[in-house]
Enzyme design. Structure first.
Site, PDB file in Angstrom:
ATOM      1  N   LYS A  31     -35.950 -22.939   9.126  1.00  0.00           N
ATOM      2  CA  LYS A  31     -35.636 -22.734   7.718  1.00  0.00           C
ATOM      3  C   LYS A  31     -35.332 -24.090   7.102  1.00  0.00           C
ATOM      4  O   LYS A  31     -34.390 -24.775   7.525  1.00  0.00           O
ATOM      5  CB  LYS A  31     -34.433 -21.797   7.582  1.00  0.00           C
ATOM      6  CG  LYS A  31     -34.008 -21.609   6.133  1.00  0.00           C
ATOM      7  CD  LYS A  31     -32.920 -20.567   5.999  1.00  0.00           C
ATOM      8  CE  LYS A  31     -32.467 -20.432   4.561  1.00  0.00           C
ATOM      9  NZ  LYS A  31     -31.469 -19.383   4.393  1.00  0.00           N
ATOM     10  N   LYS A  34     -39.794 -20.719   7.006  1.00  0.00           N
ATOM     11  CA  LYS A  34     -39.441 -20.467   5.613  1.00  0.00           C
ATOM     12  C   LYS A  34     -39.153 -21.771   4.893  1.00  0.00           C
ATOM     13  O   LYS A  34     -38.430 -22.590   5.458  1.00  0.00           O
ATOM     14  CB  LYS A  34     -38.204 -19.566   5.614  1.00  0.00           C
ATOM     15  CG  LYS A  34     -37.594 -19.299   4.275  1.00  0.00           C
ATOM     16  CD  LYS A  34     -36.283 -18.600   4.471  1.00  0.00           C
ATOM     17  CE  LYS A  34     -35.647 -18.442   3.105  1.00  0.00           C
ATOM     18  NZ  LYS A  34     -34.306 -17.978   3.181  1.00  0.00           N
TER      19      LYS A  34
HETATM   20  C1  PBG Z   1     -29.363 -16.884   2.750  1.00  0.00           C
HETATM   21  C2  PBG Z   1     -30.791 -16.865   2.344  1.00  0.00           C
HETATM   22  C3  PBG Z   1     -31.453 -17.608   1.351  1.00  0.00           C
HETATM   23  C4  PBG Z   1     -32.760 -17.103   1.298  1.00  0.00           C
HETATM   24  C5  PBG Z   1     -32.855 -16.134   2.276  1.00  0.00           C
HETATM   25  N1  PBG Z   1     -31.642 -16.017   2.920  1.00  0.00           N
HETATM   26  C6  PBG Z   1     -30.956 -18.623   0.406  1.00  0.00           C
HETATM   27  C7  PBG Z   1     -30.505 -19.933   0.881  1.00  0.00           C
HETATM   28  O1  PBG Z   1     -30.616 -20.314   2.040  1.00  0.00           O
HETATM   29  O2  PBG Z   1     -29.952 -20.612   0.014  1.00  0.00           O
HETATM   30  C8  PBG Z   1     -33.831 -17.519   0.340  1.00  0.00           C
HETATM   31  C9  PBG Z   1     -34.878 -16.490   0.047  1.00  0.00           C
HETATM   32  C10 PBG Z   1     -35.706 -16.772  -1.154  1.00  0.00           C
HETATM   33  O3  PBG Z   1     -35.619 -17.843  -1.776  1.00  0.00           O
HETATM   34  O4  PBG Z   1     -36.501 -15.882  -1.494  1.00  0.00           O
HETATM   35  N2  PBG Z   1     -28.896 -18.004   3.374  1.00  0.00           N
END
Ligand code: PBG
Length: 332
Positions: free
Chosen positions: A202, A255
């Site tokens: 991520k 992601k």
């Molecule tokens: C929670 C999380 C996030 C997303 C998914 N889980 C936000 C972040 O890390 O700030 C983002 C999903 C999206 O942008 O569609 N930590």
């Protein structure tokens, strides 16, 4: 000028032969996008009869449990096999206590969905950022996120989701060791059948912006660079994936998707494990904004995007477009 019909080239290869008709193109198509690989994210709030539109994500709303069940049922009818749940609590505190509340919005939504649709795949996002008053993904000491203390909390959140009936928990926090801790806690609780989809690679991305509006989870100070990955790195992503698999992840995720297609491809080729990609809020919002201005053909751009993510190697695509794409696939 008249067309010279007599001109003939002698060519050993004429790739255009295979592009002549739709049936021929379909015969040699290498990637098939199907609805059964799509997962729809849903934002759950407390209350009843609530459907609050998210301005930066046209077509996406915050939903109370009853509305979320309706939405999931609609998605299922469209051919989408599963949902990914995010919770927005009524109140927040520094340790995100309500994340593991057995009567929280997410936990109630899991039970309600499973009651009505036992075969709907229910996945839950496991993170503290929607539940903490400071918007960070963990427990703080000053401005530092304490890794191991946070992991203990996350495991309890995952356990509360499993107890409510989730099929998979999806830790998105990027703390070290959370997959192992969650696996152990689930097993000790008798939930060995509940799987883990880890947000393994991520990245610290600007494309989460609209999500933070939807989930009300923007950090009050600083950013997420101390735990989310540097967009410049790919070897590190492979190490993250290897670690999460070794700790017991059943499915690994990359992601965002579009700016990391090379990462998806490398992860799939190197590990050959079930691989998910998250087409995130900013990626969705960009297409919606361009479409609203009449600058792109949205259905075509949507299908091209999702097909590209699949072509890169994703077995599963998490996308706010899941219903629209599934409906389009059905109508063909
Ligand atoms: C929670 C999380 C996030 C997303 C998914 N889980 C936000 C972040 O890390 O700030 C983002 C999903 C999206 O942008 O569609 N930590």
């Amino acid at each position: 000028m008249a067309v010279k019909t007599a001109t003939r080239l002698t060519l050993a290869r004429r790739p255009r032969r295979l592009r002549r008709t739709e049936t021929i193109r379909s015969l040699v198509r290498e990637t098939h996008l199907t609805a059964d690989c799509l997962i729809l994210p849903l934002f759950i709030v407390e209350g009843r009869g609530i459907r609050r539109d998210v301005t930066s994500m046209p077509g996406v709303s915050q939903l109370s449990v009853d509305e979320a069940v309706t939405e999931a049922a609609g998605a299922k009818r469209d051919g989408v096999p599963g949902v990914l749940l995010f919770g927005i609590p009524g109140s927040k505190d520094p340790s995100g206590t309500l994340a593991s509340d057995p009567e929280g919005a997410v936990q109630n939504a899991i039970r309600a969905m499973k009651r009505e649709m036992p075969d709907l795949i229910v996945i839950t996002d496991v993170c503290l950022c929607e539940y903490t008053s400071h918007g960070h993904c963990g427990i703080l000491d000053g401005e530092e996120i304490l890794n191991d203390v946070t992991v203990g909390h996350l495991a309890q959140v995952a356990l509360s989701h499993a107890a409510a009936g989730a099929d998979f928990v999806a830790p998105s926090d990027m703390m070290d060791g959370r997959v192992a801790a969650i696996r152990q806690t689930l097993d000790e609780g008798g939930f060995e059948r509940v799987g883990i989809i880890s947000y393994a690679a991520k990245y610290c991305s600007a494309f989460y912006g609209p999500f933070r509006d939807a989930a009300d989870s923007a950090p009050q100070f600083g950013d997420r660079r101390s735990h989310q990955m540097d967009p410049a790195n790919v070897s590190e992503a492979l190490r993250e994936v290897e670690t999460d698999l070794a700790e017991g992840a059943d499915i690994v995720m990359v992601k965002p998707a579009l700016t990391y297609l090379d990462v998806i491809s490398r992860v799939k080729q190197q590990f050959n494990q079930p691989t998910a990609a998250y087409h995130v809020s900013g990626e969705y919002a960009m297409l919606k904004a361009a479409a609203a201005n009449g600058w792109i053909d949205e259905p075509r751009a949507m299908m091209e995007t999702l097909t590209a993510i699949r072509r890169a190697g994703a077995d599963i695509i998490i996308t706010y477009y899941a219903r629209e794409a599934a409906r389009r696939l059905k109508s063909r």
